[in-house]
Scaffold this motif. Structure first.
Motif, PDB file in Angstrom:
ATOM      1  N   VAL A  25     -10.943  24.511   2.079  1.00  0.00           N
ATOM      2  CA  VAL A  25     -10.579  25.440   1.005  1.00  0.00           C
ATOM      3  C   VAL A  25     -11.836  26.063   0.405  1.00  0.00           C
ATOM      4  CG1 VAL A  25      -9.426  25.681  -1.213  1.00  0.00           C
ATOM      5  CG2 VAL A  25      -8.464  24.166   0.523  1.00  0.00           C
ATOM      6  N   LEU A  26     -12.867  25.243   0.184  1.00  0.00           N
ATOM      7  CA  LEU A  26     -14.124  25.770  -0.359  1.00  0.00           C
ATOM      8  C   LEU A  26     -14.781  26.727   0.633  1.00  0.00           C
ATOM      9  CD1 LEU A  26     -15.972  25.596  -2.840  1.00  0.00           C
ATOM     10  CD2 LEU A  26     -17.231  23.773  -1.690  1.00  0.00           C
ATOM     11  N   ALA A  27     -14.703  26.408   1.920  1.00  0.00           N
ATOM     12  CA  ALA A  27     -15.258  27.302   2.940  1.00  0.00           C
ATOM     13  C   ALA A  27     -14.528  28.634   2.946  1.00  0.00           C
ATOM     14  CB  ALA A  27     -15.185  26.635   4.312  1.00  0.00           C
ATOM     15  N   SER A  28     -13.207  28.598   2.766  1.00  0.00           N
ATOM     16  CA  SER A  28     -12.422  29.830   2.709  1.00  0.00           C
ATOM     17  C   SER A  28     -12.805  30.660   1.493  1.00  0.00           C
ATOM     18  CB  SER A  28     -10.930  29.492   2.682  1.00  0.00           C
ATOM     19  OG  SER A  28     -10.151  30.658   2.570  1.00  0.00           O
TER      20      SER A  28
ATOM     21  N   VAL B 228     -21.889  27.526  -4.192  1.00  0.00           N
ATOM     22  CA  VAL B 228     -20.823  27.116  -3.273  1.00  0.00           C
ATOM     23  C   VAL B 228     -21.422  26.743  -1.915  1.00  0.00           C
ATOM     24  CG1 VAL B 228     -18.832  27.939  -1.959  1.00  0.00           C
ATOM     25  CG2 VAL B 228     -18.981  28.380  -4.415  1.00  0.00           C
ATOM     26  N   HIS B 229     -22.361  27.545  -1.442  1.00  0.00           N
ATOM     27  CA  HIS B 229     -23.013  27.233  -0.164  1.00  0.00           C
ATOM     28  C   HIS B 229     -23.782  25.910  -0.241  1.00  0.00           C
ATOM     29  CE1 HIS B 229     -22.874  31.707   1.203  1.00  0.00           C
ATOM     30  NE2 HIS B 229     -21.891  31.003   1.742  1.00  0.00           N
ATOM     31  N   LEU B 230     -24.427  25.647  -1.381  1.00  0.00           N
ATOM     32  CA  LEU B 230     -25.136  24.377  -1.541  1.00  0.00           C
ATOM     33  C   LEU B 230     -24.164  23.199  -1.465  1.00  0.00           C
ATOM     34  CD1 LEU B 230     -27.641  25.272  -4.426  1.00  0.00           C
ATOM     35  CD2 LEU B 230     -28.214  24.852  -2.021  1.00  0.00           C
ATOM     36  N   ALA B 231     -22.989  23.352  -2.066  1.00  0.00           N
ATOM     37  CA  ALA B 231     -21.972  22.292  -1.999  1.00  0.00           C
ATOM     38  C   ALA B 231     -21.482  22.100  -0.567  1.00  0.00           C
ATOM     39  CB  ALA B 231     -20.804  22.622  -2.928  1.00  0.00           C
ATOM     40  N   LEU B 232     -21.290  23.214   0.145  1.00  0.00           N
ATOM     41  CA  LEU B 232     -20.825  23.127   1.530  1.00  0.00           C
ATOM     42  C   LEU B 232     -21.871  22.475   2.433  1.00  0.00           C
ATOM     43  CD1 LEU B 232     -19.028  26.563   1.924  1.00  0.00           C
ATOM     44  CD2 LEU B 232     -17.965  24.299   2.114  1.00  0.00           C
ATOM     45  N   GLU B 233     -23.147  22.655   2.114  1.00  0.00           N
ATOM     46  CA  GLU B 233     -24.201  21.985   2.885  1.00  0.00           C
ATOM     47  C   GLU B 233     -24.023  20.473   2.849  1.00  0.00           C
ATOM     48  OE1 GLU B 233     -28.119  22.943   1.652  1.00  0.00           O
ATOM     49  OE2 GLU B 233     -27.956  25.074   2.169  1.00  0.00           O
ATOM     50  N   GLU B 234     -23.573  19.959   1.710  1.00  0.00           N
ATOM     51  CA  GLU B 234     -23.415  18.511   1.563  1.00  0.00           C
ATOM     52  C   GLU B 234     -22.069  18.033   2.099  1.00  0.00           C
ATOM     53  OE1 GLU B 234     -25.978  16.702   0.651  1.00  0.00           O
ATOM     54  OE2 GLU B 234     -27.080  18.591   0.428  1.00  0.00           O
ATOM     55  N   ALA B 235     -21.003  18.774   1.794  1.00  0.00           N
ATOM     56  CA  ALA B 235     -19.662  18.332   2.193  1.00  0.00           C
ATOM     57  C   ALA B 235     -19.361  18.658   3.650  1.00  0.00           C
ATOM     58  CB  ALA B 235     -18.608  18.980   1.288  1.00  0.00           C
TER      59      ALA B 235
END
Length: 293
Positions: free
Chosen positions: A263-266, A249-256
């Protein structure tokens, strides 16, 4: 390379590495294994049905290998194996390196640049997988492969042994991008299950009733149905550990960026709290229990 002479090395014998090596052996591919903790490799090889060879060093594992799989936790671990422990230096010219760990887009670019600088004669594939413990043990993974066309004849023989489907996506990096999309969907699905069952409990419905009501529903995938049954049984043994799911999830947040995926950050913030409670090594479905407490 003549047909039948393929030699494989698997570096990293966590749950997924063990399953991949086992599938390769069952399909008649001679396989050498290495793990940072050698006792893990020796114990696994003793139990393996088809006789894996255990190497004491990374260099020894990849000597003469036609293809190498790395399946470890993160970019740091991959770099340590490739550079510090001598994998790249020891690989034969023309060998295929399938990097199958989930290390994200930036991590994959870093590793690819190292290969280009140090061993341009090695064929580097970015090939993370979709699937957890059970499909890995059954040889039913989906492989998101990207990299040079020349690597495909060798890689496809191994991928056919460890997976049921290989999707070729183009240049190095595309595989990791697809894996982040895959695991973002998985994270939302796991969170949806957890939140729905927690709400059911608050509304006075027990878990077996909810699981029974969902049976056959078009909303429920095979993966979700399996998770619901495990939750009903109180079985949180790790198929996909929460800490690793959170890493992805953190890897995805690095890109987005959190500002574009609130919502993903939450979700990440919530899961961080569950990991801090000591549940990181349990299955991602343990979020259900944490929300019900």
């Amino acid at each position: 390379m003549a047909e039948g002479n393929l030699k494989l090395a698997v570096l990293g014998l966590g749950t997924m590495g063990q399953a991949m090596a086992g599938s390769a052996l069952r399909n008649g591919i001679p396989t050498v294994v290495w793990n940072r903790d050698p006792d893990v490799a020796r114990r696994w090889a003793e139990q393996a049905e088809h006789g894996a060879e255990v190497a004491e060093s990374v260099s020894g594992a990849v000597k003469g290998a036609d293809m190498v799989i790395t399946m470890v936790t993160d970019t740091k671990a991959v770099t340590s194996i490739a550079v510090d422990l001598g994998m790249l230096e020891s690989l034969p010219a023309g060998a295929v390196w399938a990097q199958m760990s989930t290390i994200g887009v930036k991590g994959t670019a870093t590793i690819n640049s190292i290969v280009e600088r140090q061993r341009p004669d090695v064929l580097f594939l970015d090939a993370p997988v979709s699937g957890s413990k059970v499909p890995a043990e059954q040889g039913k993974l989906t492989i998101f492969a990207s990299g040079p066309e020349q690597a495909r004849p060798t890689a496809e023989r191994v991928f056919a042994a460890i997976g049921q489907r290989t999707i070729w996506l183009g240049d190095v990096g595309a595989g990791s991008r697809m894996k982040l999309i895959n695991n973002t969907l998985l994270a939302f699905t796991a969170e949806g299950v957890a939140s729905s069952l927690a709400l059911a409990r608050q509304l006075g419905l027990d878990t077996p009733s909810v699981v029974d009501a969902f049976a056959g529903s078009p909303l429920i995938s095979q993966w979700t149905a399996g998770k619901l049954r495990r939750i009903q049984d109180g079985n949180y043994s790790p198929e996909f550990p929460l800490a690793l799911a959170l890493k992805d999830v953190h890897l995805a947040l690095e890109e987005a960026g959190p500002e574009h995926s609130t919502v993903l950050a939450s979700l990440a913030h919530e899961w961080e709290g569950v990991v801090k409670q000591g549940h990181g090594n349990e299955d991602v479905t343990v979020v259900t229990r944490a929300l019900e407490d």
